[in-house]
Design a protein around this motif. Structure first.
Motif, PDB file in Angstrom:
ATOM      1  N   PHE A  86      -4.402  -1.712  -4.640  1.00 19.49           N
ATOM      2  CA  PHE A  86      -5.475  -0.697  -4.663  1.00 19.49           C
ATOM      3  C   PHE A  86      -5.751  -0.130  -6.048  1.00 19.49           C
ATOM      4  N   THR A 129      -2.205   8.325   1.351  1.00 17.71           N
ATOM      5  CA  THR A 129      -3.493   8.445   0.636  1.00 17.71           C
ATOM      6  C   THR A 129      -4.328   9.580   1.239  1.00 17.71           C
ATOM      7  N   GLU A 178       0.818   4.276  -4.138  1.00 19.52           N
ATOM      8  CA  GLU A 178       1.266   2.883  -4.187  1.00 19.52           C
ATOM      9  C   GLU A 178       2.481   2.740  -5.108  1.00 19.52           C
ATOM     10  N   ARG A 234     -11.117   2.511  -0.512  1.00 21.13           N
ATOM     11  CA  ARG A 234     -10.161   2.602   0.597  1.00 21.13           C
ATOM     12  C   ARG A 234      -9.928   1.219   1.206  1.00 21.13           C
ATOM     13  N   GLY A 235      -8.686   0.938   1.480  1.00 16.77           N
ATOM     14  CA  GLY A 235      -8.333  -0.364   2.045  1.00 16.77           C
ATOM     15  C   GLY A 235      -8.228  -1.459   0.988  1.00 16.77           C
ATOM     16  N   GLY A 236      -8.292  -1.066  -0.293  1.00 14.88           N
ATOM     17  CA  GLY A 236      -8.409  -2.039  -1.383  1.00 14.88           C
ATOM     18  C   GLY A 236      -7.162  -2.856  -1.690  1.00 14.88           C
ATOM     19  N   SER A 237      -6.027  -2.527  -1.088  1.00 16.24           N
ATOM     20  CA  SER A 237      -4.819  -3.335  -1.366  1.00 16.24           C
ATOM     21  C   SER A 237      -4.997  -4.775  -0.898  1.00 16.24           C
ATOM     22  N   SER A 284       0.851  -1.203   0.000  1.00 15.35           N
ATOM     23  CA  SER A 284       0.000   0.000   0.000  1.00 15.35           C
ATOM     24  C   SER A 284       0.880   1.245   0.000  1.00 15.35           C
ATOM     25  N   ALA A 285       0.226   2.386  -0.096  1.00 13.77           N
ATOM     26  CA  ALA A 285       0.936   3.665  -0.021  1.00 13.77           C
ATOM     27  C   ALA A 285       1.521   3.844   1.385  1.00 13.77           C
TER      28      ALA A 285
END
Ligand code: ADP
Ligand code: ASP
Ligand code: MG
Length: 419
Positions: free
Chosen positions: A138, A47, A76, A152-155, A41-42
């Motif tokens: 993500f 983000t 990311e 949001r939280g998609g990783s 993730s970032a």
């Protein structure tokens, strides 16, 4: 030798030191003889910071969703490149890819696109050549070549979907807590770590606000039977297995408690009773991608009814605008909304077949002097929407009422410095 997908969240790679530590952890896995695909993730709050930056540019105007995705996917990309360099510095081969280089296709929706297809040939070839493959979480691409994000939280979802596509033996989600707990361990210190949880229970908890896993990641894991483990990137403790069936401890009916502060209540007052009215209202909301959650009819007087529903806090204004636009056509009197609410939910397979579960929830909440604004139940969950203010007290009281408290200081987590 097995094929493992390892996903690291934002706090696990929050700064250069943490990034290097994650690289070490990956190299350890590689040197155990595994092939590793990494999803990252970032870094830290990147983000959120990018969203703040766009707010400063837009002065309250709604930014174009396409440009928002273009902006947020940069977070990311920073992570994958740096992580790849950190692995090189430890003497291993690694290559970083964006979502689109990894063949991750999504539907043509910005902000919360679903993955429609993964063509993992490039990822598989790079593994074949001995690389650690690092994929930006993500993000994906539409068939038309537009960049999208997964919500949001998609990783987490990138990781599990990729694990399914490359038929990985295992998908490990590394985060800042050492597993899935009976409730958010940052709120209840005596939360218990779960050794295992079923896909269905985890899906409910995630949908009801437990940020530890993205709901779609759990959906993927369930549909493709992905072996999923949630564990800490800061410790070597065993994590939580998310699987088809999980054993429930004797005498316990509730597996976990979730909360969601991101709720608003919208009420439509004085809707004339005619067939098709409700369908029109909710179609209009669906047309602009507004997710509606609990819906209740709260009374019929003189041929007109009042309805309330809950929606995501961020969608409240959009919902009010849409409803105002169709007010004349439907002929309702007024639309109101309420914020500063929280949805508190209990989840457990089979709890519906146990008498008294609902009564306990109502009693605990009312003993705290709080009134319940909306209720919804299904086979394995029950949710109450209440005033947000005493959230911690409510969760603590429910946790203890359902026998979930552990006396040991169970929580061994990562840094507490993010929230
Ligand atoms: P990441 O950046 O690694 O994706 P997230 O912040 O998205 O991490 O998810 C981890 C957080 O989820 C934890 O710090 C914790 O506060 C929160 N959380 C909420 N409910 C739970 C739960 N039931 N078990 C574990 N963590 C939870
Ligand atoms: N960076 C994205 C977010 O903050 C995706 C993720 O962390 O999973 O929501
Ligand atoms: Mg997350």
């Amino acid at each position: 030798m097995s094929l493992i997908v390892m996903k690291f969240g934002g706090s696990s790679v929050g700064d250069a030191e943490r990034m290097k530590r994650v690289a070490k952890r990956i190299v350890e896995r590689k040197r155990e003889g595994h092939s590793c695909v990494i999803v990252v993730s970032a870094m830290g709050d990147t983000t959120d910071d990018l969203i703040d930056l766009s707010n400063q540019i837009n002065d309250g105007a709604l930014p174009a969703a396409r440009e928002m995705d273009m902006l947020l996917t940069t977070g990311e990309q920073v992570s994958v490149a740096l992580l790849s360099m950190a692995i090189h510095n430890l003497g291993e081969q690694a290559v970083s890819f964006t979502g689109w280089q990894s063949g991750i296709y999504t539907e043509a929706v910005h902000g919360k696109a679903r993955i429609t297809d993964i063509q993992p040939e490039r990822v598989l070839n790079a593994i074949e050549q001995g690389n650690v493959v690092i994929v930006a979480g993500f993000q994906g691409m539409t068939q038309e070549g537009e960049i999208t994000t997964l919500g949001r939280g998609g990783s987490d979802t990138t990781a599990v979907a990729l694990a399914a596509a490359i038929k990985a033996d295992l998908c490990e989600i590394y985060t800042d807590v050492d597993g899935v707990y009976s409730t958010d361990p940052r709120i209840v210190k005596v939360a218990r770590k779960l050794n295992e949880i079923s896909y269905d229970e985890m899906l409910e908890l995630a949908n009801l606000g437990a940020a530890v896993l993205h709901p779609r990641a759990v959906e993927y894991a369930k549909n493709y039977n992905v072996t999923l483990v949630v564990r800490s990137s800061f410790t070597y403790n065993e994590g939580t297995n998310v699987k088809e069936e999980a054993v429930m401890e004797q005498g316990i009916v509730v597996r976990g408690i979730a909360y969601d502060k991101n709720v608003a209540r919208v009420s439509i007052l004085g809707v004339p009773e005619k067939p098709g009215q409700l369908a029109k209202v909710f179609l209009a909301l669906a047309d602009v991608q507004i997710d509606v959650d609990i819906i209740v009819q709260s009374g019929v007087i003189n041929g007109s009814a009042d309805f309330s529903f809950t929606t995501n806090l961020n969608d409240r204004e959009k919902a009010l605008d849409v409803l105002e636009r169709i007010r004349g056509e439907i002929g309702f009197r007024e639309v109101t909304s309420e914020v500063n609410l929280v949805k508190v939910s209990i989840v457990g397979a089979g709890m519906v077949s146990t008498p008294g579960v609902a009564a306990t929830m109502f009693k605990v909440i009312s003993d705290l002097g709080i009134s319940i604004s909306l209720v919804s139940t299904s086979e394995i969950k029950m949710s109450c929407v209440i005033d947000a203010a005493p959230l911690q007290d409510v969760i603590r009281a429910l946790h203890s009422a359902y026998g979930l408290d552990t006396t040991e200081q169970a929580f061994v987590g990562g840094p507490q410095d993010r929230r």
